[in-house]
Design a protein around this motif. Structure first.
Motif, PDB file in Angstrom:
ATOM      1  N   ALA B   1       0.392  24.531  23.131  1.00 38.22           N
ATOM      2  CA  ALA B   1      -0.916  24.394  23.781  1.00 38.22           C
ATOM      3  C   ALA B   1      -1.694  25.694  23.632  1.00 38.22           C
ATOM      4  N   GLN B   2      -3.003  25.563  23.737  1.00 42.19           N
ATOM      5  CA  GLN B   2      -3.879  26.719  23.625  1.00 42.19           C
ATOM      6  C   GLN B   2      -4.697  26.879  24.905  1.00 42.19           C
ATOM      7  N   SER B   3      -5.100  28.103  25.182  1.00 42.50           N
ATOM      8  CA  SER B   3      -6.046  28.358  26.258  1.00 42.50           C
ATOM      9  C   SER B   3      -6.965  29.491  25.841  1.00 42.50           C
ATOM     10  N   VAL B   4      -8.178  29.476  26.381  1.00 42.78           N
ATOM     11  CA  VAL B   4      -9.184  30.484  26.048  1.00 42.78           C
ATOM     12  C   VAL B   4      -9.791  31.004  27.338  1.00 42.78           C
ATOM     13  N   THR B   5      -9.883  32.317  27.452  1.00 41.99           N
ATOM     14  CA  THR B   5     -10.479  32.943  28.630  1.00 41.99           C
ATOM     15  C   THR B   5     -11.665  33.783  28.210  1.00 41.99           C
ATOM     16  N   GLN B   6     -12.809  33.468  28.747  1.00 48.66           N
ATOM     17  CA  GLN B   6     -13.989  34.309  28.549  1.00 48.66           C
ATOM     18  C   GLN B   6     -14.153  35.109  29.825  1.00 48.66           C
ATOM     19  N   LEU B   7     -14.072  36.392  29.680  1.00 50.82           N
ATOM     20  CA  LEU B   7     -13.878  37.266  30.830  1.00 50.82           C
ATOM     21  C   LEU B   7     -15.119  37.438  31.686  1.00 50.82           C
ATOM     22  N   VAL B  29       0.938  28.690  18.409  1.00 48.64           N
ATOM     23  CA  VAL B  29       0.827  28.480  16.961  1.00 48.64           C
ATOM     24  C   VAL B  29      -0.372  29.257  16.437  1.00 48.64           C
ATOM     25  N   SER B  30      -0.451  29.369  15.109  1.00 51.90           N
ATOM     26  CA  SER B  30      -1.606  30.029  14.515  1.00 51.90           C
ATOM     27  C   SER B  30      -2.866  29.214  14.784  1.00 51.90           C
ATOM     28  N   VAL B  31      -3.957  29.916  14.980  1.00 45.81           N
ATOM     29  CA  VAL B  31      -5.212  29.248  15.299  1.00 45.81           C
ATOM     30  C   VAL B  31      -6.346  29.788  14.453  1.00 45.81           C
ATOM     31  N   TYR B  32      -7.390  28.973  14.356  1.00 47.06           N
ATOM     32  CA  TYR B  32      -8.674  29.425  13.845  1.00 47.06           C
ATOM     33  C   TYR B  32      -9.574  29.649  15.050  1.00 47.06           C
ATOM     34  N   LEU B  33     -10.528  30.570  14.912  1.00 44.95           N
ATOM     35  CA  LEU B  33     -11.345  30.975  16.053  1.00 44.95           C
ATOM     36  C   LEU B  33     -12.819  30.766  15.769  1.00 44.95           C
ATOM     37  N   LYS B  49     -17.209  31.809  12.572  1.00 48.10           N
ATOM     38  CA  LYS B  49     -15.817  31.396  12.678  1.00 48.10           C
ATOM     39  C   LYS B  49     -14.922  32.331  11.880  1.00 48.10           C
ATOM     40  N   TYR B  50     -13.671  32.472  12.348  1.00 53.68           N
ATOM     41  CA  TYR B  50     -12.653  33.204  11.613  1.00 53.68           C
ATOM     42  C   TYR B  50     -11.575  32.229  11.166  1.00 53.68           C
ATOM     43  N   LEU B  51     -11.368  32.196   9.853  1.00 51.77           N
ATOM     44  CA  LEU B  51     -10.318  31.337   9.298  1.00 51.77           C
ATOM     45  C   LEU B  51      -9.187  32.171   8.717  1.00 51.77           C
ATOM     46  N   SER B  52      -9.534  33.177   7.924  1.00 50.76           N
ATOM     47  CA  SER B  52      -8.537  34.040   7.305  1.00 50.76           C
ATOM     48  C   SER B  52      -9.269  35.212   6.660  1.00 50.76           C
ATOM     49  N   GLY B  53      -8.513  36.138   6.107  1.00 51.76           N
ATOM     50  CA  GLY B  53      -9.122  37.249   5.383  1.00 51.76           C
ATOM     51  C   GLY B  53      -9.586  38.353   6.314  1.00 51.76           C
ATOM     52  N   ARG B  94      -8.748  26.514  17.516  1.00 52.89           N
ATOM     53  CA  ARG B  94      -8.281  25.244  16.977  1.00 52.89           C
ATOM     54  C   ARG B  94      -6.971  25.516  16.240  1.00 52.89           C
ATOM     55  N   PRO B  95      -5.928  24.733  16.494  1.00 51.49           N
ATOM     56  CA  PRO B  95      -4.658  24.955  15.801  1.00 51.49           C
ATOM     57  C   PRO B  95      -4.827  24.854  14.287  1.00 51.49           C
ATOM     58  N   ALA B  96      -4.150  25.727  13.573  1.00 49.77           N
ATOM     59  CA  ALA B  96      -4.232  25.723  12.112  1.00 49.77           C
ATOM     60  C   ALA B  96      -3.373  24.633  11.495  1.00 49.77           C
ATOM     61  N   GLY B  97      -2.534  23.995  12.290  1.00 54.02           N
ATOM     62  CA  GLY B  97      -1.695  22.911  11.797  1.00 54.02           C
ATOM     63  C   GLY B  97      -1.072  22.181  12.960  1.00 54.02           C
ATOM     64  N   GLY B  98      -0.101  21.329  12.679  1.00 56.57           N
ATOM     65  CA  GLY B  98       0.554  20.589  13.744  1.00 56.57           C
ATOM     66  C   GLY B  98      -0.182  19.310  14.086  1.00 56.57           C
TER      67      GLY B  98
END
Lengths: 115, 116
Positions: B1-7, B29-33, B49-53, B94-98
């Protein structure tokens, strides 16, 4: 080109009634998503379609909520026996494919108020 | 599961000042942001968005965000804000897989108000 459209933009109903919310995705987008946004919160995932089938419905809160996408384009979110707690903005999004790298494009939402 | 906190739920700032909107996430798990923006009376729009690199990603209107894996953060920055940047900003992962890779998990949002 046209974006994601949702109808109606506003819906007021009484507790216990049945409602349908419609989403028209961007043309050619195969993946479609429904989210719910309560006041002061971020959107929460409800269900995701790839084509006609629901690939992930883990966010539907209970069996009063149901969604369909019979021809792989337009989708309808159906809520039975509405409750006051169902009041929220219901957002639809679509993406070109199902890759997690794909951008989800959001519609303007349907604001549902249950009295 | 994922969670996001905006402070920060609200960030007031004067025009031409720098701003940082903070976002931390948790995931097994690995995620995209992603950062989305919602202008008044409009729908959610992707900002960047951040995917890779490269861990630093930029938007066309001067915002940038840096992915920090060790701190599980994806803070959004702009060196000089404009009145037109007034909006609500949402961080999402967002999960990168699964099996749940269709699902975006959002933070609760940060309202940025730019004052003249």
């Amino acid at each position: 080109g046209a974006g994601v459209s949702q109808t109606p933009s506003n819906k007021v109903t009484e507790k216990g009634k049945y409602v349908e919310l419609r989403c028209d995705p961007i043309s050619g987008h195969t993946a479609l998503y429904w989210y719910r946004q309560s006041l002061g919160q971020g959107p929460e995932f409800l269900i995701y379609f790839q084509g006609t089938g629901a690939a992930d419905d883990s966010g539907l809160p209970n069996d009063r909520f149901f969604a369909v996408r019979p021809e792989g384009s337009v989708s309808t979110l159906k809520i039975q026996r509405t409750e006051r707690g169902d009041s929220a903005v219901y957002l639809c999004a679509s993406s070109l494919g199902e890759s997690p790298k794909e951008t989800q494009y959001f519609g303007p939402g349907t604001r549902l108020l249950v009295l | 599961a994922q969670s996001v906190t905006q402070l920060d739920s609200q960030v007031p700032v004067f025009e031409e000042a720098p701003v940082e909107l903070r976002c931390n996430y948790s995931s097994s798990v690995s995620v995209y942001l992603f950062w989305y923006v919602q202008y008044p009376n409009q729908g959610l729009q992707l900002l960047l968005k951040y995917l890779s690199g490269s861990t630093l990603v930029e938007s066309i209107n001067g915002f940038e965000a840096e992915f920090n894996k060790s701190q599980t953060s994806f803070h959004l920055r702009k060196p000089s804000v404009h009145i037109s940047d007034t909006a609500e900003y949402f961080c999402a992962v967002r999960p990168a897989g699964g099996t749940s890779y269709g699902k975006l998990t959002f933070g609760q949002g940060t309202i940025l108000t730019v004052h003249p």
